[in-house]
Design a protein around this motif. Structure first.
Motif, PDB file in Angstrom:
ATOM      1  N   LEU B  84       0.816  -1.214   0.000  1.00  0.00           N
ATOM      2  CA  LEU B  84       0.000   0.000   0.000  1.00  0.00           C
ATOM      3  C   LEU B  84       0.852   1.268   0.000  1.00  0.00           C
ATOM      4  CD1 LEU B  84      -2.818  -0.892   2.536  1.00  0.00           C
ATOM      5  CD2 LEU B  84      -3.015  -0.648   0.068  1.00  0.00           C
ATOM      6  N   PRO B  87       1.801   3.494  -3.599  1.00  0.00           N
ATOM      7  CA  PRO B  87       0.811   4.431  -4.144  1.00  0.00           C
ATOM      8  C   PRO B  87       0.370   5.492  -3.129  1.00  0.00           C
ATOM      9  CG  PRO B  87      -0.159   2.260  -3.809  1.00  0.00           C
ATOM     10  CD  PRO B  87       1.310   2.107  -3.615  1.00  0.00           C
ATOM     11  N   VAL B  88       0.180   5.093  -1.868  1.00  0.00           N
ATOM     12  CA  VAL B  88      -0.399   6.022  -0.893  1.00  0.00           C
ATOM     13  C   VAL B  88       0.568   7.154  -0.563  1.00  0.00           C
ATOM     14  CG1 VAL B  88      -1.112   6.225   1.505  1.00  0.00           C
ATOM     15  CG2 VAL B  88      -1.992   4.386   0.121  1.00  0.00           C
ATOM     16  N   LEU B 103      -8.400   4.054   4.425  1.00  0.00           N
ATOM     17  CA  LEU B 103      -7.935   2.671   4.532  1.00  0.00           C
ATOM     18  C   LEU B 103      -8.399   2.031   5.835  1.00  0.00           C
ATOM     19  CD1 LEU B 103      -4.267   2.698   3.218  1.00  0.00           C
ATOM     20  CD2 LEU B 103      -6.245   1.529   2.257  1.00  0.00           C
TER      21      LEU B 103
END
Lengths: 310, 290
Positions: B84, B87-88, B103
């Motif tokens: 994760l 991208p985050v 999330l």
């Protein structure tokens, strides 16, 4: 089978409430560049004030147990006054949690914490006074109106239609005011550039207070409307809505009024389209959409791209 | 609540605060900590209740199994954070904060509905590796001491200095050849592992685990730990976590008013101490006077 039109109206109605909520965040964000985490508490207060003003009695818990206002106002008047009450609370939040930090040019993170603290204080104050039980605003307060309308073979709750109408009206009024009046232009000028706005003779402090009052009003009215259409599920019920409103806000694009409305409608419709056997997942829909949009388009649907400075 | 139990809770608070502090040290406001805490808790709950080989001969839950759970939880959290994180972490400022809140909320809704997490009821009867709160207090504070040592070491290491450089000016740091994306990802992964390890201990300590653990409230409370204690040196979040976790208990004598007072403390903290209680300067002054 549930009629498609029914789903559509339900979705639009809850989307309209999210939009009202997100607009409140947007107003404050556009003038200060920070998010007011006490917004959910103002929503709670709007719901409780509406309940009290229509003459509802306080339940068995809480300090005010059994107390009730000597008057019982019609719903619409109660809703407007509750909005005004929440607007006052908004001004109080600004004075307590925002102004002291603004005067010191504090970093945005600190506003987040202090406004959250203000929210905790307000929600627990409501709980102390009125107890943790849930209240509902009886639809009989709408007097003459029938409880459901038959429209093209679908049964649609009158409350949902009213919710949609009121929210549309408020959004339209707000847009007209922002675009067409001196006050609205002044607010936009402060949002654009506070220093230049001050040079042009605009009192930015007053505009910031106005933004807080307006966002309190919007949150309060949204709280009253949800109290009517669903129920007031205890003092914390505004927090859940506040969180979803935050998602809606970022989905549409921070600081964008049309974005807040678009985000609200998308989330409302998407939630209404979740089939009933998967209804447990409904609360996750807004955040799943938000997360995907953020990855593909970090500024939100209608937000301006953030220019990175070199 | 006994004093020892409060000590355990305070340790959890300090650990979670350090988990929020690490990404913040390189300027990333990530509120994913409660999500990884929840993941750690479920790993512990699922392993210890379903894997009969782990549950020992009836003479108490073996510590080796607990150690195994800690390893598995750390690996799971690190894997999730790695996937994760890329991208985050491209998001900045408030957008990153809200994406991580999203999330945590998605995870909560999934846990509430999926069968393996026990749904809304959760998982009960998590076996106890320690006889009482004393053992938990010891385990928690040993973990806390280890994490503190890591954070203190970090301030003198290349990685820690790179983190500080990114916090001050990411563009300048990249011009100096600091691989900012990798550094941010590393901080995010360490943060996730700390939260997951805390979750393992918490699941055993609470004896039950469900989707109500670690929601949005927890995101914000842990952030309050850091802001209150100070986000510029590791001692700040530790103190913030210890004090704010203990506060509602310490305020118990005032009864119904305690949550209102708690809110007031969080409201006034940033106004009275914008840098947090502990800053490197105050610490240096303190060392001089001693």
């Amino acid at each position: 089978m549930v009629h498609l039109l029914q789903i559509l109206i339900n979705g639009l109605a809850s989307g309209a409430v999210y939009a009202l909520f997100a607009l409140g965040y947007t107003l404050v964000f556009s003038v200060l560049g920070v998010i007011n985490f006490a917004q959910g508490a103002m929503f709670t207060i709007g719901g409780y004030l509406t309940y009290l003003l229509i003459g509802g009695a306080v339940g068995a818990n809480g300090l005010l147990a059994g107390w009730q206002l000597p008057v019982s106002l019609p719903f619409w008047l109660a809703l407007a006054l509750a909005g005004a009450g929440s607007a006052l609370v908004g001004l109080g939040v600004e004075a307590m949690a925002f102004r002291p930090l603004r005067q010191r040019n504090a970093e945005p993170l600190l506003y987040l914490i202090s406004s959250l603290g203000a929210g905790v204080v307000l929600v627990n104050l409501v709980q102390l006074l009125m107890g943790a039980e849930s209240y509902s605003i009886p639809t009989s307060t709408l007097a003459a109106l029938p409880s459901a309308l038959a429209l093209g073979g679908a049964q649609i709750r009158t409350v949902q239609v009213l919710l949609l109408l009121v929210a549309t009206l408020l959004v339209a009024l707000l847009t007209l005011w922002l675009e067409g009046s001196r006050g609205g232009k002044a607010l936009q000028a402060v949002a654009e550039d506070p220093v230049t706005a001050r040079l042009l003779g605009i009192d930015s402090g007053a505009m910031i207070r106005l933004a807080f009052a307006l966002s309190g009003f919007l949150a309060g009215v949204a709280g009253g409307l949800v109290g009517l259409s669903v129920s007031i599920a205890g003092p914390y019920f505004g927090i859940g809505y506040g969180l979803k409103g935050l998602g809606v806000l970022v989905l549409g694009g921070l600081g964008s009024v049309p974005g807040a409305v678009l985000g609200g409608l998308i989330v409302g419709l998407a939630e209404a389209l979740v089939p009933s056997e998967l209804s447990g997942y409904k609360d996750g829909v807004a955040f799943a959409i938000l997360f995907l949009v953020l990855l593909l388009r970090p500024q939100g649907l209608l937000g301006k791209p953030v220019a990175s400075k070199v | 609540m006994s004093d020892l139990s409060l000590l355990v809770q305070m340790g959890f608070g300090a650990l979670l605060a350090l988990s929020v502090y690490l990404p913040l040290r390189c300027g990333q406001l990530s509120l994913a900590t409660p999500g990884f805490y929840v993941i750690g808790g479920y790993v512990a709950a699922l392993l210890s209740t379903s894997w009969s080989a782990l549950s020992g001969d009836g003479a108490g839950y073996p510590l080796t199994s607990l150690a195994l759970e800690l390893v598995v939880a750390a690996l799971v959290a690190a894997a999730v954070a790695l996937v994760l994180g890329r991208p985050v972490l491209q998001l900045r400022g408030i957008y990153l904060a809200i994406a991580t809140i999203a999330l945590v909320e998605i995870l909560r809704v999934l846990n509430l509905n999926l069968a393996w997490s026990g749904g809304a009821v959760g998982i009960f009867g998590i076996p106890q590796p320690f006889a009482g709160p004393g053992g938990y207090a010891l385990a928690t504070w040993v973990l806390l001491a280890l994490v503190c040592w890591l954070c203190a070491r970090l301030e003198d290491m290349r990685l820690g200095r790179a983190m500080a450089a990114i916090r001050d000016d990411e563009l300048a740091a990249r011009c100096m050849g600091i691989p900012s994306a990798d550094v941010k990802l590393t901080a995010f992964v360490i943060s996730a592992v700390i939260a997951a390890l805390t979750g393992v201990l918490a699941a055993h300590f609470l004896n039950t685990w469900n989707a109500r653990q670690g929601g949005f409230d927890a995101s914000i409370t842990t952030l309050a730990f850091v802001v209150f204690g100070g986000s510029r040196i590791w001692l700040g979040p530790v103190l913030g976590g210890l004090v704010i976790t203990a506060l509602p208990e310490l305020l118990r004598p005032v009864g119904d008013l305690r949550l209102i007072l708690f809110g007031l403390v969080i409201l006034l903290g940033p106004i009275l101490f914008p840098q947090g209680l502990i800053t490197p300067e105050r610490l240096a002054r303190l060392q001089q006077t001693l």
